[in-house]
Design an enzyme around this catalytic site. Structure first.
Site, mmCIF file in Angstrom:
data_model
loop_
_atom_site.group_PDB
_atom_site.id
_atom_site.type_symbol
_atom_site.label_atom_id
_atom_site.label_comp_id
_atom_site.label_asym_id
_atom_site.label_seq_id
_atom_site.Cartn_x
_atom_site.Cartn_y
_atom_site.Cartn_z
ATOM 1 N N ARG A 47 0.834 -1.211 0.000
ATOM 2 C CA ARG A 47 0.000 0.000 0.000
ATOM 3 C C ARG A 47 0.869 1.261 0.000
ATOM 4 N NH1 ARG A 47 -3.081 2.340 4.753
ATOM 5 N NH2 ARG A 47 -4.350 3.986 3.833
ATOM 6 N N HIS A 51 0.609 4.095 -2.884
ATOM 7 C CA HIS A 51 0.227 5.479 -2.599
ATOM 8 C C HIS A 51 1.342 6.465 -2.936
ATOM 9 C CE1 HIS A 51 -3.574 5.012 0.087
ATOM 10 N NE2 HIS A 51 -3.586 4.207 -0.942
ATOM 11 N N TRP A 190 -10.270 -8.905 2.362
ATOM 12 C CA TRP A 190 -11.002 -9.252 1.142
ATOM 13 C C TRP A 190 -11.003 -10.768 0.894
ATOM 14 C CZ3 TRP A 190 -7.895 -4.915 1.572
ATOM 15 C CH2 TRP A 190 -8.439 -3.690 1.189
HETATM 16 ZN ZN1 ZEM Z 1 -6.097 -0.355 -1.883
HETATM 17 N N1 ZEM Z 1 -7.122 0.119 -0.207
HETATM 18 N N2 ZEM Z 1 -7.319 0.768 -3.028
HETATM 19 N N3 ZEM Z 1 -4.964 -0.803 -3.539
HETATM 20 N N4 ZEM Z 1 -4.827 -1.466 -0.755
HETATM 21 C C1 ZEM Z 1 -6.896 -0.359 1.055
HETATM 22 C C2 ZEM Z 1 -5.943 -1.289 1.433
HETATM 23 C C3 ZEM Z 1 -5.001 -1.828 0.569
HETATM 24 C C4 ZEM Z 1 -8.424 1.463 -2.579
HETATM 25 C C5 ZEM Z 1 -8.745 1.741 -1.230
HETATM 26 O O1 ZEM Z 1 -9.584 2.761 -0.949
HETATM 27 C C6 ZEM Z 1 -8.188 0.994 -0.152
HETATM 28 C C7 ZEM Z 1 -5.201 -0.367 -4.820
HETATM 29 C C8 ZEM Z 1 -6.343 0.271 -5.244
HETATM 30 C C9 ZEM Z 1 -7.324 0.793 -4.394
HETATM 31 C C10 ZEM Z 1 -3.752 -2.195 -1.219
HETATM 32 C C11 ZEM Z 1 -3.176 -2.113 -2.480
HETATM 33 C C12 ZEM Z 1 -3.747 -1.452 -3.553
HETATM 34 C C13 ZEM Z 1 -7.821 0.223 1.961
HETATM 35 C C14 ZEM Z 1 -7.857 -0.043 3.462
HETATM 36 C C15 ZEM Z 1 -8.636 1.044 1.222
HETATM 37 C C16 ZEM Z 1 -9.795 1.853 1.785
HETATM 38 C C17 ZEM Z 1 -6.836 0.830 4.185
HETATM 39 C C18 ZEM Z 1 -6.833 0.549 5.670
HETATM 40 O O2 ZEM Z 1 -7.863 0.762 6.306
HETATM 41 O O3 ZEM Z 1 -5.802 0.077 6.181
HETATM 42 C C19 ZEM Z 1 -9.171 1.945 -3.722
HETATM 43 C C20 ZEM Z 1 -10.452 2.758 -3.721
HETATM 44 C C21 ZEM Z 1 -8.500 1.514 -4.840
HETATM 45 C C22 ZEM Z 1 -8.950 1.719 -6.238
HETATM 46 C C23 ZEM Z 1 -8.979 0.729 -7.122
HETATM 47 C C24 ZEM Z 1 -4.094 -0.716 -5.666
HETATM 48 C C25 ZEM Z 1 -3.974 -0.348 -7.149
HETATM 49 C C26 ZEM Z 1 -3.173 -1.378 -4.871
HETATM 50 C C27 ZEM Z 1 -1.823 -1.958 -5.212
HETATM 51 C C28 ZEM Z 1 -1.425 -2.241 -6.447
HETATM 52 C C29 ZEM Z 1 -3.255 -3.057 -0.164
HETATM 53 C C30 ZEM Z 1 -2.129 -4.072 -0.286
HETATM 54 C C31 ZEM Z 1 -4.054 -2.826 0.962
HETATM 55 C C32 ZEM Z 1 -3.978 -3.496 2.329
HETATM 56 C C33 ZEM Z 1 -3.133 -2.693 3.280
HETATM 57 C C34 ZEM Z 1 -3.013 -3.317 4.653
HETATM 58 O O4 ZEM Z 1 -2.548 -2.611 5.546
HETATM 59 O O5 ZEM Z 1 -3.347 -4.486 4.860
#
Ligand code: ZEM
Length: 295
Positions: A47, A51, A190
């Site tokens: 993440r 970001h 998920w």
């Molecule tokens: Zn995420 N992501 N993401 N993401 N994401 C979260 C967590 C993680 C969206 C999003 O709002 C959120 C991509 C795309 C998008 C990861 C990787 C990638 C979370 C939860 C949210 C709300 C955060 C939390 O509460 O800790 C949205 C709207 C996306 C649009 C498509 C893409 C592209 C990613 C990588 C290639 C990962 C690995 C996590 C889990 C983080 C963790 O701490 O476990």
């Protein structure tokens, strides 16, 4: 003296072998997570890398992984980045041991190491990002908002230069990790295997029935059967929108296809915003996993 040893020798030019040492250190840090979440820092590092990269705007050529501007306020305090201090602090420790690496290279290499060490595909990667300044940070609002729909996803990812197929492929990263109430407001993982890269995210989207969760938190879905898994509104859009759904179906049916497309999309994602002249190598490298190095 101590002061001198903390500095990087001016003539030190790191080789691929040096970056493999950093990779291996990151792999160790990922595993030393103890009771944290599901026992791995891998997901939160993915993440962080995402970001750091996903702020890119292809028209103004601003944002992206080049300057690691998330080190500075206000970007570190942007709502979307809540909870990423954990990941930045971990990488700060690695940086102390390898002070010659730039933060942008370190964070994206951490994303690569995390995906590879969690049994995902190889992600071609190369060094060349440089540390920048707070003034190079982009305004809040460049990263996707999970409460919105297909138009929003397209606006955000087209701005980075991705197409529908790549939006779907990248979204499969949500096979990993979980949502945290105190970070995003959402809650839960998920998939049942949040520390292994699989195409289960796509399979679950099609095979489970998803219903809106009844709670006082933000709108999210839960699986009807176990109520232990979640989908964000932006995840669910991938099986509602006709164009997205076509690709999601293909990825549910073939993990090999998803691995291939995920690998190339992530590799490009992590390179966004880096001028070609900065790359140390004309082609990205394949970094060997810890297991491959031992073989
Ligand atoms: Zn995420 N992501 N993401 N993401 N994401 C979260 C967590 C993680 C969206 C999003 O709002 C959120 C991509 C795309 C998008 C990861 C990787 C990638 C979370 C939860 C949210 C709300 C955060 C939390 O509460 O800790 C949205 C709207 C996306 C649009 C498509 C893409 C592209 C990613 C990588 C290639 C990962 C690995 C996590 C889990 C983080 C963790 O701490 O476990």
């Amino acid at each position: 003296s101590g002061v001198q040893s903390a500095k990087v020798a001016a003539n030190f030019v790191p080789t691929k072998e040096d970056y493999i040492k950093v990779y291996n250190k990151i792999a160790q840090v990922i595993d030393d997570a103890g009771e944290y979440d599901d026992g791995s820092y891998g997901p939160v590092l993915v993440r962080l890398a995402w970001h750091a990269s996903g702020t890119y705007d292809k028209d103004s050529k601003t944002g992206g992984s080049n300057y690691a501007t998330m080190r500075f306020e206000p970007e570190s305090l942007h709502g979307a980045n809540a909870g990423l201090k954990v990941a930045r602090d971990l990488m700060g420790q690695v940086k102390q041991e390898f002070p010659w690496i730039s933060y942008g290279d370190l964070w994206t290499l951490a994303g690569v190491a995390a995906i590879q060490e969690m049994a995902g595909p190889h992600i071609p990667w190369r060094p060349g990002r440089i540390d920048g300044f707070a003034a190079q940070a982009t305004p809040d609002g460049r990263l996707p908002d999970a409460t919105q729909g297909a138009d929003h996803l397209r606006n955000i990812f087209y701005r980075m230069g991705f197409n529908d197929q790549e939006i779907v492929a990248l979204s499969g990263a949500h096979a990993l990790g979980r949502c945290h109430r105190d970070r995003s407001g959402f809650e839960g993982p998920w998939t049942f295997s949040p520390t292994t890269v699989t195409n289960d995210y796509f399979k679950l989207l099609f095979n489970e029935s998803w219903v809106w969760k009844k709670w006082d938190g933000p709108k999210q879905l839960e699986d009807k059967k176990t109520k232990s898994l979640m989908m964000l509104p932006t995840d669910y859009v991938l099986v509602q929108d006709r164009s997205f759904k076509k690709y999601a179906k293909q990825y549910a049916e073939s993990q090999d296809l998803w691995f291939k497309d995920f690998s190339s999309a992530v590799s490009r994602l992590f390179e966004l915003g880096v001028p070609t002249s900065q790359w140390v190598s004309s082609e990205p490298w394949i970094m060997p996993t810890v297991e491959e190095q031992e073989a």
